[in-house]
Design a protein around this motif. Structure first.
Motif, mmCIF file in Angstrom:
data_model
loop_
_atom_site.group_PDB
_atom_site.id
_atom_site.type_symbol
_atom_site.label_atom_id
_atom_site.label_comp_id
_atom_site.label_asym_id
_atom_site.label_seq_id
_atom_site.Cartn_x
_atom_site.Cartn_y
_atom_site.Cartn_z
ATOM 1 N N THR A 253 106.248 2.619 -95.779
ATOM 2 C CA THR A 253 105.339 3.431 -96.682
ATOM 3 C C THR A 253 105.566 4.834 -96.744
ATOM 4 O O THR A 253 105.519 5.528 -97.714
ATOM 5 C CB THR A 253 104.059 2.954 -96.489
ATOM 6 N N ARG A 254 105.736 5.632 -95.400
ATOM 7 C CA ARG A 254 105.853 7.025 -95.437
ATOM 8 C C ARG A 254 107.276 7.421 -96.431
ATOM 9 O O ARG A 254 106.913 8.146 -97.103
ATOM 10 C CB ARG A 254 105.872 7.352 -93.990
ATOM 11 N N VAL A 255 108.174 6.581 -95.878
ATOM 12 C CA VAL A 255 109.443 6.779 -96.881
ATOM 13 C C VAL A 255 109.374 6.716 -98.177
ATOM 14 O O VAL A 255 109.725 7.448 -99.074
ATOM 15 C CB VAL A 255 110.531 6.082 -96.187
ATOM 16 N N ALA A 427 84.273 -1.734 -101.282
ATOM 17 C CA ALA A 427 84.771 -2.471 -99.941
ATOM 18 C C ALA A 427 86.144 -3.215 -99.609
ATOM 19 O O ALA A 427 86.413 -3.393 -98.628
ATOM 20 C CB ALA A 427 83.593 -3.728 -99.820
ATOM 21 N N THR A 428 86.777 -3.331 -100.758
ATOM 22 C CA THR A 428 88.180 -3.890 -100.750
ATOM 23 C C THR A 428 89.283 -2.885 -100.721
ATOM 24 O O THR A 428 90.278 -3.208 -100.617
ATOM 25 C CB THR A 428 88.373 -4.885 -101.859
ATOM 26 N N LEU A 429 88.994 -1.710 -101.012
ATOM 27 C CA LEU A 429 89.786 -0.425 -101.074
ATOM 28 C C LEU A 429 90.919 -0.575 -99.821
ATOM 29 O O LEU A 429 92.044 -0.277 -100.190
ATOM 30 C CB LEU A 429 89.009 0.810 -101.127
ATOM 31 N N PHE A 430 90.266 -0.921 -98.683
ATOM 32 C CA PHE A 430 91.397 -0.613 -97.457
ATOM 33 C C PHE A 430 92.150 -1.923 -97.120
ATOM 34 O O PHE A 430 92.740 -2.057 -96.356
ATOM 35 C CB PHE A 430 90.574 -0.228 -96.306
ATOM 36 N N ASP A 431 91.696 -2.876 -98.048
ATOM 37 C CA ASP A 431 92.497 -4.330 -97.726
ATOM 38 C C ASP A 431 93.998 -4.222 -98.044
ATOM 39 O O ASP A 431 94.341 -3.425 -99.229
ATOM 40 C CB ASP A 431 91.936 -5.495 -98.607
ATOM 41 N N GLY A 440 101.578 0.266 -108.057
ATOM 42 C CA GLY A 440 101.162 0.570 -106.891
ATOM 43 C C GLY A 440 101.809 -0.580 -105.756
ATOM 44 O O GLY A 440 101.786 -1.535 -106.396
ATOM 45 N N LEU A 441 101.814 -0.168 -104.613
ATOM 46 C CA LEU A 441 101.998 -1.082 -103.445
ATOM 47 C C LEU A 441 100.644 -1.663 -102.843
ATOM 48 O O LEU A 441 100.525 -2.814 -102.259
ATOM 49 C CB LEU A 441 102.748 -0.459 -102.313
ATOM 50 N N GLY A 442 99.583 -0.808 -102.736
ATOM 51 C CA GLY A 442 98.254 -1.243 -102.219
ATOM 52 C C GLY A 442 98.444 -1.380 -100.562
ATOM 53 O O GLY A 442 97.369 -1.614 -100.243
#
Ligand code: ADP
Length: 484
Positions: A253-255, A427-431, A440-442
């Motif tokens: 994800t960093r790349v 609440a689901t943001l970090f899922d 987006g990849l999420g």
């Protein structure tokens, strides 16, 4: 099939044993009839009852005991003992003795069978859970005892008597200090000893074991530690595999975000390079004057060095972010991690027409962690904040980044004046894979959370739709002494 065979075998052997016992009982009966003695046959019956209690199953034992009582009674009747008061009293005594012995033997047989069952359950549970029992007394004899499962964990023959030296032989050389600490703590008679360490098997395989022990004080003043030792190798390997996959995912994800930032990053390098060219040209002009101005030329050279350093810092940062390296935990200055991340993001922020306000409020505060991973979190929060402000046209696009120290933690806050997030999806943001962006990849925030948790910290968000969003993370501070 084999169970049926075994049952048949048991039935045949029980039947044979029963016949043998009845034959012995009959012999006693005959001896009793011929010799006409009063107590001796009862003793023989009692011996027979005892023997059958040890050898036979409960039903066979009860049949033998009932036969003995029947033989004794039959003998009494045949001898017409009921005519003599003395003989009646003797018979009743023998009958009571035999019955009492039968009941006592039955009780002890039942409890030993239940003990055997419990032992079988216990051994099965030990095998399944890979947990063995262990006991040790740390005195001059250093006595050790363990269950079969412990012997299997340490990979010694089950019938080998365990010793402290045998256990030490299996301990990983780097964990010998842990092993010694157990002996020291036991010598100090500590109430609870719990350690985890590694073993090296004869073929070089590494095992992880978790041991707990508590003291049992016996009557002779000796303290025996008893406890359990559990093979946790599978769990540790799974944790390690998970850790590696998380690190790989973080790298991917960093790349990916570096790819998204390509234009901004190119700009971050181009800017100092352009400055190098300009300063080089002016340096040339100061020198080419009929009367060269060396002071100005020196200043231009300083600017060239400064900008070259900046370009190489940016490149070093990009290389570090894109390299797939093992996670490193080093003591880092918190504010430096933040300013390094911002080095790459200046153009990204200005291209979104956002105004940056930076408060570096944790001067000198250090955290122990992986610099690249922490930068990844900060960059991800800044990219999200910029993207959230892309559609804001009715108010200023403000990006506020601040660091502080609170309750022994280094805290970073990234606040934007973007669209905000509805309360029901907060609440689901970090899922993993939660995204509201069409491309987006999420995974960004999910990875941010796992990185922050890996650093022993926490991350949270507050937001108001139409006002903006504030992401905060806090990780424990470290001191120079933590490093040793
Ligand atoms: P991605 O950026 O690929 O969607 P993330 O995990 O980084 O993945 O973000 C998940 C979602 O959280 C985003 O799609 C967005 O809806 C929301 N989000 C994250 N940061 C912000 C923010 N600063 N403002 C508003 N929404 C945000």
């Amino acid at each position: 099939m084999s169970i049926i065979k075994r049952c048949k075998q048991l039935f045949i052997s029980d039947a044979m044993a029963l016949l043998a016992a009845i034959a012995v009982g009959s012999m006693i009966f005959i001896i009793n009839s011929i010799l006409d003695v009063e107590v001796a046959p009862t003793l023989l019956y009692i011996t027979l009852v005892f023997m059958s209690a040890n050898i036979f199953s409960i039903p066979v034992f009860l049949t033998v005991a009932a036969s003995c009582i029947a033989f004794l009674t039959f003998n009494f009747i045949v001898d017409a003992g009921y005519r003599d008061e003395k003989l009646i009293a003797g018979f009743v005594r023998c009958l009571i003795a035999l019955t009492t012995i039968t009941l006592l033997a039955l009780r002890s047989k039942k409890s030993s069978e239940s003990l055997r069952r419990k032992e079988a359950f216990f051994m099965g549970a030990q095998k399944l859970s890979r947990t063995g029992s262990i006991g040790f007394i740390i005195d001059k004899d250093e006595t050790v005892s363990w269950s079969a499962e412990s012997a299997r964990i340490f990979e010694y023959p089950v019938d080998l008597t365990p010793t402290v030296a045998l256990i030490k032989d299996r301990t990983h050389p780097d964990d010998l200090a842990i092993f010694d600490s157990v002996l020291e703590r036991a010598a100090r008679q500590e109430w609870h000893i719990e350690v985890e360490h590694r073993l090296v098997m004869a073929d070089g395989r590494i095992k992880h074991v978790h041991m707990i022990a508590n003291p049992l004080f016996n009557h002779h003043g000796r303290v025996e530690y008893v406890g359990a030792v559990k093979d946790v190798t599978a769990a540790r390997q799974a944790e390690e595999a998970l850790f590696h996959s998380q690190a790989k995912l973080a790298h991917v994800t960093r790349v990916t975000s570096m790819g998204e930032l390509a234009a901004s990053i190119a700009h971050e390098i181009n800017q100092p390079l352009a400055a190098v060219i300009t300063s080089g040209e002016s340096c040339k002009r100061w020198i080419n004057r009929p009367e060269p101005d060396l002071e100005e030329a020196r200043r231009s050279l300083d600017r060239i060095i400064q900008n070259s350093c900046r370009a190489s810092e940016v490149i070093a940062c990009i290389r570090a972010l894109s390299r797939q390296s093992d996670v490193q935990r080093k003591t880092e200055v918190f504010d430096d991690i933040v300013s390094d991340s911002l080095n790459l993001m200046q153009h990204e922020i200005s291209s979104h027409q956002a105004r940056l306000s930076l408060v570096a409020g944790a001067p000198g505060a250090c955290v122990k962690g992986d610099r690249v991973q922490l930068q990844q979190v900060i960059i991800n929060l800044i990219i999200n904040a910029c993207q959230a402000m892309a559609n804001v046209h009715d108010r200023a696009r403000l990006l506020r980044i601040s660091t502080s120290v609170q309750d022994n933690e280094a805290v970073l806050e990234v606040a934007d004046s973007g669209t905000g997030i509805a309360q029901d999806i907060l609440a689901t943001l970090f899922d993993p894979f939660f995204t509201t962006k069409h491309n987006g990849l999420g995974m960004g925030l999910a990875i941010c959370r796992s990185i922050i948790e890996f650093h022993g910290g926490r991350i949270w968000v507050t937001s108001t739709v139409g006002v903006g969003t504030r992401f905060v993370f806090a990780i424990p501070l470290t001191t120079a002494s933590d490093d040793q």
